[in-house]
Write a protein that holds these residues in place. Structure first.
Motif, PDB file in Angstrom:
ATOM      1  N   ILE A 279     100.365 101.868 -92.589  1.00 54.94           N
ATOM      2  CA  ILE A 279      98.938 101.557 -92.509  1.00 54.94           C
ATOM      3  C   ILE A 279      98.731 100.394 -91.548  1.00 54.94           C
ATOM      4  CG2 ILE A 279      96.890 100.820 -93.780  1.00 54.94           C
ATOM      5  CD1 ILE A 279      98.183 101.957 -96.314  1.00 54.94           C
ATOM      6  N   THR A 280      97.766 100.565 -90.642  1.00 51.36           N
ATOM      7  CA  THR A 280      97.384  99.481 -89.749  1.00 51.36           C
ATOM      8  C   THR A 280      95.916  99.156 -89.976  1.00 51.36           C
ATOM      9  OG1 THR A 280      98.994 100.164 -88.066  1.00 51.36           O
ATOM     10  CG2 THR A 280      97.201  98.715 -87.353  1.00 51.36           C
ATOM     11  N   GLU A 281      95.649  97.900 -90.300  1.00 53.66           N
ATOM     12  CA  GLU A 281      94.271  97.462 -90.516  1.00 53.66           C
ATOM     13  C   GLU A 281      93.708  96.937 -89.204  1.00 53.66           C
ATOM     14  OE1 GLU A 281      91.763  94.954 -93.876  1.00 53.66           O
ATOM     15  OE2 GLU A 281      93.833  94.383 -93.435  1.00 53.66           O
ATOM     16  N   VAL A 282      92.455  97.276 -88.930  1.00 58.33           N
ATOM     17  CA  VAL A 282      91.829  96.859 -87.671  1.00 58.33           C
ATOM     18  C   VAL A 282      90.441  96.297 -87.941  1.00 58.33           C
ATOM     19  CG1 VAL A 282      93.090  98.628 -86.366  1.00 58.33           C
ATOM     20  CG2 VAL A 282      90.775  99.127 -87.188  1.00 58.33           C
ATOM     21  N   GLY A 283      89.945  95.517 -86.993  1.00 53.54           N
ATOM     22  CA  GLY A 283      88.591  95.009 -87.083  1.00 53.54           C
ATOM     23  C   GLY A 283      87.580  96.111 -86.799  1.00 53.54           C
ATOM     24  N   GLU A 284      86.323  95.863 -87.193  1.00 54.43           N
ATOM     25  CA  GLU A 284      85.284  96.863 -86.978  1.00 54.43           C
ATOM     26  C   GLU A 284      85.120  97.191 -85.499  1.00 54.43           C
ATOM     27  OE1 GLU A 284      80.493  97.589 -87.876  1.00 54.43           O
ATOM     28  OE2 GLU A 284      81.484  95.739 -88.510  1.00 54.43           O
ATOM     29  N   ASN A 285      85.251  96.197 -84.634  1.00 52.14           N
ATOM     30  CA  ASN A 285      85.112  96.439 -83.190  1.00 52.14           C
ATOM     31  C   ASN A 285      86.182  97.376 -82.668  1.00 52.14           C
ATOM     32  OD1 ASN A 285      87.064  94.324 -83.651  1.00 52.14           O
ATOM     33  ND2 ASN A 285      87.032  93.895 -81.441  1.00 52.14           N
ATOM     34  N   VAL A 286      87.379  97.261 -83.207  1.00 51.00           N
ATOM     35  CA  VAL A 286      88.482  98.132 -82.775  1.00 51.00           C
ATOM     36  C   VAL A 286      88.237  99.557 -83.250  1.00 51.00           C
ATOM     37  CG1 VAL A 286      90.950  98.621 -83.020  1.00 51.00           C
ATOM     38  CG2 VAL A 286      90.170  96.268 -82.671  1.00 51.00           C
ATOM     39  N   PHE A 287      87.821  99.695 -84.509  1.00 50.09           N
ATOM     40  CA  PHE A 287      87.595 101.058 -85.019  1.00 50.09           C
ATOM     41  C   PHE A 287      86.461 101.736 -84.255  1.00 50.09           C
ATOM     42  CE2 PHE A 287      86.978 104.618 -87.756  1.00 50.09           C
ATOM     43  CZ  PHE A 287      88.233 104.842 -88.315  1.00 50.09           C
ATOM     44  N   GLN A 288      85.413 100.997 -83.978  1.00 52.26           N
ATOM     45  CA  GLN A 288      84.313 101.556 -83.191  1.00 52.26           C
ATOM     46  C   GLN A 288      84.802 101.994 -81.813  1.00 52.26           C
ATOM     47  OE1 GLN A 288      81.149 102.138 -83.961  1.00 52.26           O
ATOM     48  NE2 GLN A 288      80.847 101.070 -85.895  1.00 52.26           N
ATOM     49  N   TYR A 289      85.733 101.261 -81.260  1.00 52.56           N
ATOM     50  CA  TYR A 289      86.258 101.546 -79.916  1.00 52.56           C
ATOM     51  C   TYR A 289      87.043 102.860 -79.878  1.00 52.56           C
ATOM     52  CZ  TYR A 289      88.986 100.814 -75.615  1.00 52.56           C
ATOM     53  OH  TYR A 289      89.583 100.952 -74.379  1.00 52.56           O
ATOM     54  N   ILE A 290      87.837 103.117 -80.908  1.00 52.82           N
ATOM     55  CA  ILE A 290      88.664 104.333 -80.904  1.00 52.82           C
ATOM     56  C   ILE A 290      87.938 105.532 -81.513  1.00 52.82           C
ATOM     57  CG2 ILE A 290      90.805 102.999 -81.010  1.00 52.82           C
ATOM     58  CD1 ILE A 290      91.021 103.850 -83.996  1.00 52.82           C
TER      59      ILE A 290
ATOM     60  N   GLU B 126      85.129 108.482 -82.200  1.00 50.70           N
ATOM     61  CA  GLU B 126      84.267 109.359 -81.417  1.00 50.70           C
ATOM     62  C   GLU B 126      83.086 109.872 -82.245  1.00 50.70           C
ATOM     63  OE1 GLU B 126      86.066 111.836 -78.174  1.00 50.70           O
ATOM     64  OE2 GLU B 126      87.846 111.708 -79.465  1.00 50.70           O
ATOM     65  N   THR B 127      82.865 109.258 -83.394  1.00 53.09           N
ATOM     66  CA  THR B 127      81.735 109.641 -84.238  1.00 53.09           C
ATOM     67  C   THR B 127      80.666 108.552 -84.207  1.00 53.09           C
ATOM     68  OG1 THR B 127      82.722 108.654 -86.213  1.00 53.09           O
ATOM     69  CG2 THR B 127      83.227 110.956 -85.774  1.00 53.09           C
ATOM     70  N   ARG B 128      79.431 108.938 -84.475  1.00 53.22           N
ATOM     71  CA  ARG B 128      78.322 107.979 -84.439  1.00 53.22           C
ATOM     72  C   ARG B 128      78.379 106.999 -85.601  1.00 53.22           C
ATOM     73  NH1 ARG B 128      72.910 111.471 -82.729  1.00 53.22           N
ATOM     74  NH2 ARG B 128      73.631 112.092 -80.636  1.00 53.22           N
ATOM     75  N   THR B 129      78.753 107.502 -86.767  1.00 54.85           N
ATOM     76  CA  THR B 129      78.826 106.646 -87.953  1.00 54.85           C
ATOM     77  C   THR B 129      80.217 106.780 -88.580  1.00 54.85           C
ATOM     78  OG1 THR B 129      77.878 108.443 -89.284  1.00 54.85           O
ATOM     79  CG2 THR B 129      76.360 106.762 -88.442  1.00 54.85           C
ATOM     80  N   PRO B 130      81.207 106.130 -87.995  1.00 51.73           N
ATOM     81  CA  PRO B 130      82.576 106.265 -88.500  1.00 51.73           C
ATOM     82  C   PRO B 130      82.732 105.766 -89.928  1.00 51.73           C
ATOM     83  CG  PRO B 130      82.415 104.501 -86.870  1.00 51.73           C
ATOM     84  CD  PRO B 130      81.125 105.240 -86.833  1.00 51.73           C
ATOM     85  N   GLN B 131      83.632 106.402 -90.661  1.00 50.84           N
ATOM     86  CA  GLN B 131      83.850 106.050 -92.064  1.00 50.84           C
ATOM     87  C   GLN B 131      84.887 104.950 -92.234  1.00 50.84           C
ATOM     88  OE1 GLN B 131      84.721 109.625 -94.299  1.00 50.84           O
ATOM     89  NE2 GLN B 131      82.907 110.692 -93.539  1.00 50.84           N
ATOM     90  N   GLY B 132      85.544 104.577 -91.136  1.00 46.53           N
ATOM     91  CA  GLY B 132      86.479 103.465 -91.215  1.00 46.53           C
ATOM     92  C   GLY B 132      87.898 103.855 -91.575  1.00 46.53           C
TER      93      GLY B 132
END
Length: 245
Positions: A66-77, A79-85
């Motif tokens: 498991i790799t935890e990332v910041g919200e900015n990183v998840f938004q960056y990778i 391809e969905t409008r409202t990612p579930q994280g």
């Protein structure tokens, strides 16, 4: 926790948005709780779980990397409008062989939503496998994956030239049905067959002529209203359910 989009791992995840990089790495990325869970239940190899900070993940994830990332990183990778994280890096899995009596053959369908919907319908209709011919949109395109709603993990799917597959199916006594608007018989007037390979074609051009000529039967779906034609995913669904009834 990774907080920078300049991180090498993040750059590699981002590259998976391109077909060339997916093929090179032998992996693809899936997003959302449902798709990640479907991949796991269908015994596809999950190499890594990516989770946004603050998102609660299922307990079974804890047995994986498991790799935890910041919200900015998840938004960056994402391809969905409202990612579930939550996302996962999944190894591409090739079926060992195509088996069964009902095979769907896809000729150069280019819209990812259409392809994903057709795969989902093939799964629902009980088809045994799907063969993607040349010119078809990449199976591991994000929009294709999301449109399948997990069916990509349930039904064997290969990518290969249709001509060779059609020849091998005919040697196994399959009747090959192809869809066309002209010189075709209404599908409901065709005698049911025990083993069927059903070809559906490109949204605009239809099935390539050389492939159409290989078919045993040419079928169409009657249009009773004023519409010129049906969407290919709708047409494929009607024909698949008819073949299996």
């Amino acid at each position: 926790m990774i907080t920078s989009i300049q991180n090498d791992k993040v750059k590699n995840w981002k590259k998976l948005q391109k077909r060339k990089e997916r093929r090179k790495s032998g992996t693809f990325l899936v997003e959302g709780f449902h798709l990640v869970e479907e991949a796991r239940k269908s015994e596809w190899q999950l190499q890594e779980i990516i989770v946004q900070e603050g998102i609660e993940i299922p307990s079974w994830c804890r047995s994986l990397a498991i790799t935890e990332v910041g919200e900015n990183v998840f938004q960056y990778i994402s391809e969905t409008r409202t990612p579930q994280g939550i996302a996962a890096i999944v190894s591409i899995k090739q079926p060992s062989e195509i088996m069964g009596n009902y095979i769907l053959l896809i000729d150069a369908i280019q819209d990812p939503g259409n392809l994903g919907t057709i795969i989902r319908t093939a799964d629902a209709a009980g088809f045994d496998a799907v063969v993607l011919g040349d010119g078809t949109v990449d199976l591991f395109n994000d929009k294709v994956i999301r449109s399948t709603q997990g069916s990509i993990f349930h039904i064997p799917i290969t990518q290969e030239p249709l001509e060779s597959r059609i020849k091998s199916l005919q040697k196994e006594n399959f009747s090959i049905w192809a869809t066309a608007l002209t010189d075709a018989k209404p599908f409901h007037r065709i005698e049911k067959q025990e083993k069927v390979g059903l070809i559906v074609g490109n949204e605009g051009a239809g099935i390539h002529e050389n492939i159409l000529e290989m078919a045993n039967t040419i079928v169409n779906i009657p249009i009773y209203g004023k519409a010129e034609s049906l969407n290919v995913s709708v047409a494929a669904g009607i024909l698949m359910y008819h073949v299996k009834m």
